[in-house]
Design a protein around this motif. Structure first.
Motif: not given
Length: 250
Positions: A2-7, A67-76
């Motif tokens: 999550d680059f927005l958090s770092i920024i 900084f590293k959110p869970q990726n749930f990939q709802l479509k998949k």
């Protein structure tokens, strides 16, 4: 990542430091170990007193989500549930046994096991909803750890400011000793308010948004597995689960 958090972290602290430099100040003016010990130590102490160990350590584990959110990939996930439904219609519920060992998500694996065991749809839904509710509650409590730190740190900063002023009052006869007391007084306030508004409260709110997404993904699994248990058509299941998709997902 999550680059927005770092920024956000870099921009927030850079704005404070940069504004101080533009105003003719020095970076060293914002460094005061006495104030740091008071604010950080006091905030941490109050937080440890408020929360049980299980919740506090859980908050440290989920901090990585910033900084590293869970990726749930709802479509998949929807595609996977539709495949489960198709397999169940072709080979029966026992045909899903081979899928259980391949499934990495513990929550989905539990639902599949209940499905293969022939549990009623209502039983499956109740069992999974209990686990969902329990996990969501624990994660929300963990997020409130940072929310509480955001509430404590400004107050602890004021305490640090008062301590600094007390030192000033004690050394009015020695002007050379007044500087450290005044510095502690003002810098402690900056630390308390700055940490609350630049770190603790934003972290708490971002964690809550991740918890909401996690709960939404698990609710989708509950609905999908319950629909398979009820014998619904795979196409209908797909259309039903598509309602869980948000505009900003994938």
């Amino acid at each position: 990542m999550d680059f927005l958090s770092i920024i956000g972290v870099l921009l927030g602290f850079s704005a404070i430091i940069g504004g101080n430099l533009l105003g003719g100040g020095e970076i060293t003016a914002l460094i005061n170990m006495h104030a740091m010990v008071i604010v950080v130590g006091g905030t941490l102490g109050a937080t440890l007193l408020q929360f049980p160990p299980r919740v506090f350590f859980r908050s440290l584990r989920i901090l990585i989500w910033i900084f590293k959110p869970q990726n749930f990939q709802l479509k998949k996930q929807i595609e996977k549930i539709v495949r489960w439904s198709t397999l169940a219609r072709k080979e029966g519920l026992l045909g899903l046994e081979s899928v259980i060992d391949m499934e990495k998500d513990n929550f989905s694996r539990k639902g599949l096991q209940l499905l293969v065991d022939g549990s009623e749809p209502e039983v499956i839904r109740e069992c999974l909803e209990v686990e969902l509710s329990t996990k969501e509650h624990l994660d929300m409590q963990a997020a409130r750890v940072f929310e509480s730190m955001g509430g404590y740190s400004p107050t602890i900063g004021i305490i640090g400011a008062v301590i600094g002023l007390i030192h000033v009052m004690q050394h009015l006869a020695n002007p050379e000793l007044l500087g450290s007391g005044i510095a502690t007084a003002f810098v402690a306030t900056i630390y308390g308010v700055g940490l609350a508004n630049l770190l603790f409260i934003p972290i708490a709110n971002k964690l809550k948004s991740h918890i909401f997404l996690a709960s939404q993904a698990r609710e989708m699994v509950i609905e999908g597995i319950s629909s398979i248990a009820e014998g619904e058509n795979p196409r209908n299941i797909e259309l039903k689960l598509s309602g869980f998709l948000l505009e900003n997902n994938d």
